[in-house]
Design a protein around this motif. Structure first.
Motif, PDB file in Angstrom:
ATOM      1  N   PHE A 121     -66.863  24.951  30.843  1.00 38.67           N
ATOM      2  CA  PHE A 121     -66.928  26.341  31.296  1.00 38.67           C
ATOM      3  C   PHE A 121     -68.357  26.887  31.287  1.00 38.67           C
ATOM      4  O   PHE A 121     -68.699  27.740  32.109  1.00 38.67           O
ATOM      5  CB  PHE A 121     -65.999  27.233  30.462  1.00 38.67           C
ATOM      6  CG  PHE A 121     -66.501  27.531  29.069  1.00 38.67           C
ATOM      7  CD1 PHE A 121     -67.239  28.682  28.823  1.00 38.67           C
ATOM      8  CD2 PHE A 121     -66.232  26.661  28.022  1.00 38.67           C
ATOM      9  CE1 PHE A 121     -67.699  28.960  27.547  1.00 38.67           C
ATOM     10  CE2 PHE A 121     -66.691  26.931  26.745  1.00 38.67           C
ATOM     11  CZ  PHE A 121     -67.434  28.088  26.496  1.00 38.67           C
ATOM     12  N   ARG A 122     -69.202  26.414  30.376  1.00 38.02           N
ATOM     13  CA  ARG A 122     -70.579  26.911  30.327  1.00 38.02           C
ATOM     14  C   ARG A 122     -71.337  26.459  31.573  1.00 38.02           C
ATOM     15  O   ARG A 122     -72.047  27.238  32.200  1.00 38.02           O
ATOM     16  CB  ARG A 122     -71.286  26.431  29.061  1.00 38.02           C
ATOM     17  CG  ARG A 122     -70.753  27.092  27.792  1.00 38.02           C
ATOM     18  CD  ARG A 122     -71.303  26.435  26.540  1.00 38.02           C
ATOM     19  NE  ARG A 122     -70.792  25.067  26.361  1.00 38.02           N
ATOM     20  CZ  ARG A 122     -69.685  24.770  25.669  1.00 38.02           C
ATOM     21  NH1 ARG A 122     -68.974  25.704  25.098  1.00 38.02           N
ATOM     22  NH2 ARG A 122     -69.284  23.528  25.567  1.00 38.02           N
ATOM     23  N   GLU A 123     -71.164  25.200  31.920  1.00 39.33           N
ATOM     24  CA  GLU A 123     -71.823  24.666  33.112  1.00 39.33           C
ATOM     25  C   GLU A 123     -71.252  25.334  34.369  1.00 39.33           C
ATOM     26  O   GLU A 123     -71.994  25.750  35.266  1.00 39.33           O
ATOM     27  CB  GLU A 123     -71.615  23.147  33.157  1.00 39.33           C
ATOM     28  CG  GLU A 123     -72.540  22.437  34.097  1.00 39.33           C
ATOM     29  CD  GLU A 123     -72.445  20.923  33.936  1.00 39.33           C
ATOM     30  OE1 GLU A 123     -73.476  20.278  34.134  1.00 39.33           O
ATOM     31  OE2 GLU A 123     -71.355  20.398  33.613  1.00 39.33           O
ATOM     32  N   ARG A 124     -69.924  25.459  34.419  1.00 38.49           N
ATOM     33  CA  ARG A 124     -69.268  26.111  35.548  1.00 38.49           C
ATOM     34  C   ARG A 124     -69.729  27.555  35.675  1.00 38.49           C
ATOM     35  O   ARG A 124     -69.914  28.075  36.769  1.00 38.49           O
ATOM     36  CB  ARG A 124     -67.748  26.025  35.377  1.00 38.49           C
ATOM     37  CG  ARG A 124     -66.957  26.406  36.583  1.00 38.49           C
ATOM     38  CD  ARG A 124     -65.470  26.102  36.445  1.00 38.49           C
ATOM     39  NE  ARG A 124     -64.839  26.704  35.289  1.00 38.49           N
ATOM     40  CZ  ARG A 124     -64.421  26.041  34.206  1.00 38.49           C
ATOM     41  NH1 ARG A 124     -64.559  24.739  34.123  1.00 38.49           N
ATOM     42  NH2 ARG A 124     -63.838  26.678  33.199  1.00 38.49           N
ATOM     43  N   GLY A 125     -69.956  28.218  34.546  1.00 36.44           N
ATOM     44  CA  GLY A 125     -70.407  29.610  34.533  1.00 36.44           C
ATOM     45  C   GLY A 125     -71.795  29.808  35.112  1.00 36.44           C
ATOM     46  O   GLY A 125     -72.163  30.919  35.484  1.00 36.44           O
ATOM     47  N   SER A 126     -72.577  28.732  35.206  1.00 36.47           N
ATOM     48  CA  SER A 126     -73.911  28.839  35.813  1.00 36.47           C
ATOM     49  C   SER A 126     -73.825  28.792  37.340  1.00 36.47           C
ATOM     50  O   SER A 126     -74.842  28.827  38.020  1.00 36.47           O
ATOM     51  CB  SER A 126     -74.819  27.728  35.293  1.00 36.47           C
ATOM     52  OG  SER A 126     -74.414  26.477  35.810  1.00 36.47           O
ATOM     53  N   LEU A 127     -72.585  28.674  37.858  1.00 37.20           N
ATOM     54  CA  LEU A 127     -72.279  28.707  39.293  1.00 37.20           C
ATOM     55  C   LEU A 127     -72.729  27.463  40.048  1.00 37.20           C
ATOM     56  O   LEU A 127     -72.847  27.484  41.267  1.00 37.20           O
ATOM     57  CB  LEU A 127     -72.824  29.975  39.952  1.00 37.20           C
ATOM     58  CG  LEU A 127     -72.323  31.283  39.334  1.00 37.20           C
ATOM     59  CD1 LEU A 127     -72.895  32.469  40.078  1.00 37.20           C
ATOM     60  CD2 LEU A 127     -70.799  31.334  39.307  1.00 37.20           C
ATOM     61  N   VAL A 128     -72.955  26.368  39.322  1.00 37.69           N
ATOM     62  CA  VAL A 128     -73.233  25.113  40.012  1.00 37.69           C
ATOM     63  C   VAL A 128     -71.911  24.462  40.411  1.00 37.69           C
ATOM     64  O   VAL A 128     -70.863  24.733  39.818  1.00 37.69           O
ATOM     65  CB  VAL A 128     -74.069  24.133  39.146  1.00 37.69           C
ATOM     66  CG1 VAL A 128     -75.476  24.658  38.939  1.00 37.69           C
ATOM     67  CG2 VAL A 128     -73.375  23.811  37.838  1.00 37.69           C
ATOM     68  N   GLU A 129     -71.975  23.647  41.422  1.00 37.71           N
ATOM     69  CA  GLU A 129     -70.812  22.880  41.858  1.00 37.71           C
ATOM     70  C   GLU A 129     -71.310  21.523  42.325  1.00 37.71           C
ATOM     71  O   GLU A 129     -72.508  21.262  42.337  1.00 37.71           O
ATOM     72  CB  GLU A 129     -70.040  23.616  42.953  1.00 37.71           C
ATOM     73  CG  GLU A 129     -70.845  23.968  44.177  1.00 37.71           C
ATOM     74  CD  GLU A 129     -70.061  24.814  45.169  1.00 37.71           C
ATOM     75  OE1 GLU A 129     -69.799  24.318  46.280  1.00 37.71           O
ATOM     76  OE2 GLU A 129     -69.724  25.960  44.838  1.00 37.71           O
ATOM     77  N   PHE A 130     -70.397  20.657  42.729  1.00 39.33           N
ATOM     78  CA  PHE A 130     -70.763  19.353  43.260  1.00 39.33           C
ATOM     79  C   PHE A 130     -69.632  18.859  44.140  1.00 39.33           C
ATOM     80  O   PHE A 130     -68.597  19.513  44.265  1.00 39.33           O
ATOM     81  CB  PHE A 130     -71.107  18.358  42.145  1.00 39.33           C
ATOM     82  CG  PHE A 130     -69.958  17.977  41.249  1.00 39.33           C
ATOM     83  CD1 PHE A 130     -69.335  16.752  41.382  1.00 39.33           C
ATOM     84  CD2 PHE A 130     -69.517  18.836  40.253  1.00 39.33           C
ATOM     85  CE1 PHE A 130     -68.291  16.385  40.533  1.00 39.33           C
ATOM     86  CE2 PHE A 130     -68.483  18.482  39.405  1.00 39.33           C
ATOM     87  CZ  PHE A 130     -67.862  17.259  39.547  1.00 39.33           C
ATOM     88  N   GLY A 131     -69.841  17.733  44.763  1.00 38.61           N
ATOM     89  CA  GLY A 131     -68.812  17.186  45.633  1.00 38.61           C
ATOM     90  C   GLY A 131     -68.620  15.706  45.417  1.00 38.61           C
ATOM     91  O   GLY A 131     -69.486  15.022  44.863  1.00 38.61           O
ATOM     92  N   LYS A 132     -67.452  15.231  45.840  1.00 37.14           N
ATOM     93  CA  LYS A 132     -67.132  13.806  45.815  1.00 37.14           C
ATOM     94  C   LYS A 132     -66.566  13.460  47.187  1.00 37.14           C
ATOM     95  O   LYS A 132     -65.613  14.095  47.651  1.00 37.14           O
ATOM     96  CB  LYS A 132     -66.091  13.500  44.741  1.00 37.14           C
ATOM     97  CG  LYS A 132     -66.570  13.733  43.319  1.00 37.14           C
ATOM     98  CD  LYS A 132     -65.455  13.393  42.351  1.00 37.14           C
ATOM     99  CE  LYS A 132     -65.880  13.599  40.916  1.00 37.14           C
ATOM    100  NZ  LYS A 132     -64.790  13.253  39.988  1.00 37.14           N
ATOM    101  N   PRO A 133     -67.136  12.456  47.863  1.00 40.36           N
ATOM    102  CA  PRO A 133     -66.705  12.123  49.226  1.00 40.36           C
ATOM    103  C   PRO A 133     -65.221  11.749  49.310  1.00 40.36           C
ATOM    104  O   PRO A 133     -64.644  11.216  48.366  1.00 40.36           O
ATOM    105  CB  PRO A 133     -67.569  10.921  49.595  1.00 40.36           C
ATOM    106  CG  PRO A 133     -68.720  10.963  48.654  1.00 40.36           C
ATOM    107  CD  PRO A 133     -68.223  11.610  47.395  1.00 40.36           C
ATOM    108  N   ILE A 134     -64.654  12.020  50.456  1.00 39.94           N
ATOM    109  CA  ILE A 134     -63.274  11.652  50.790  1.00 39.94           C
ATOM    110  C   ILE A 134     -63.334  10.667  51.948  1.00 39.94           C
ATOM    111  O   ILE A 134     -64.090  10.863  52.902  1.00 39.94           O
ATOM    112  CB  ILE A 134     -62.455  12.897  51.182  1.00 39.94           C
ATOM    113  CG1 ILE A 134     -62.267  13.815  49.959  1.00 39.94           C
ATOM    114  CG2 ILE A 134     -61.108  12.506  51.798  1.00 39.94           C
ATOM    115  CD1 ILE A 134     -61.640  15.160  50.287  1.00 39.94           C
ATOM    116  N   SER A 135     -62.516   9.625  51.878  1.00 38.76           N
ATOM    117  CA  SER A 135     -62.498   8.611  52.929  1.00 38.76           C
ATOM    118  C   SER A 135     -61.055   8.294  53.316  1.00 38.76           C
ATOM    119  O   SER A 135     -60.227   7.991  52.455  1.00 38.76           O
ATOM    120  CB  SER A 135     -63.203   7.346  52.432  1.00 38.76           C
ATOM    121  OG  SER A 135     -63.201   6.363  53.436  1.00 38.76           O
TER     122      SER A 135
END
Length: 188
Positions: A121-135
């Motif tokens: 939640f602390r990391e999420r609270g900094s408003l960062v995000e990421f992605g993982k490819p879909i195939s």
């Protein structure tokens, strides 16, 4: 010269990034303007729709078609082979590549979520995000109202039953369905 990555470079690499970055915000706005044009177009305006898709979709093979309404984050991370069909009301959160093979049939209300958020939640609270490819492999049929989660691969010739939530990879040549989606039986 700085070796620091831009937020876009981080996003494309599947690393933590800030979606509020001005470059990314501008690219999302461009995609939203194009999807609005697509979604507002008439069913007889096929040339207009094709011209919008040329600007919106990163790579598409022949006979690529989307039935509006359609929504995506960027569009340029969507790659599709030949004879790919999206039915009404599909969503592609394409912060990292969403790759579709040839002859993929996508029913109404299917959602591809390549975007995700940190679990801490602390990391999420900094408003960062990421992605993982879909195939998605060739000759796949994805049933209506299916959700495909970040990082999932669906093997060629498989069928995903309507209403499924695909949280893990699905092998080739199977019928899979459910929440969470599981293999029901082989198709060969």
């Amino acid at each position: 010269m700085s070796n620091q990555k831009t937020e876009k470079q981080k996003m494309l690499a599947g690393e933590l990034y800030l979606a509020s970055d001005p470059e990314l915000a501008s690219e999302r706005l461009f995609a939203r303007q194009l999807t609005k044009q697509l979604n507002d177009s008439g069913p007889d305006e096929t040339e207009l729709r094709e011209s919008i898709l040329e600007k919106l979709i990163g790579k598409k093979g022949k006979n690529f078609w989307i039935e509006p309404p359609f929504y995506c984050d960027y569009g340029y991370n969507i790659s599709a082979g030949d004879d790919v069909f999206f039915n009404f009301n599909c969503v592609v959160l394409d912060v990292t590549p969403v790759i579709l093979g040839s002859r993929v049939l996508i029913a109404p209300n299917v959602q591809f979520y390549a975007a995700t958020h940190p679990t801490d939640f602390r990391e999420r609270g900094s408003l960062v995000e990421f992605g993982k490819p879909i195939s998605i492999g060739d000759d796949v049929w994805i049933g209506g109202s299916t959700i495909i989660c970040p990082g999932v691969t669906i093997g060629s010739r498989s069928i995903i039953g309507a209403g499924s939530v695909v949280t893990k990879d699905i092998p080739e040549d199977v019928l899979a369905a459910g929440n969470p989606c599981k293999v029901i039986r082989s198709l060969v």
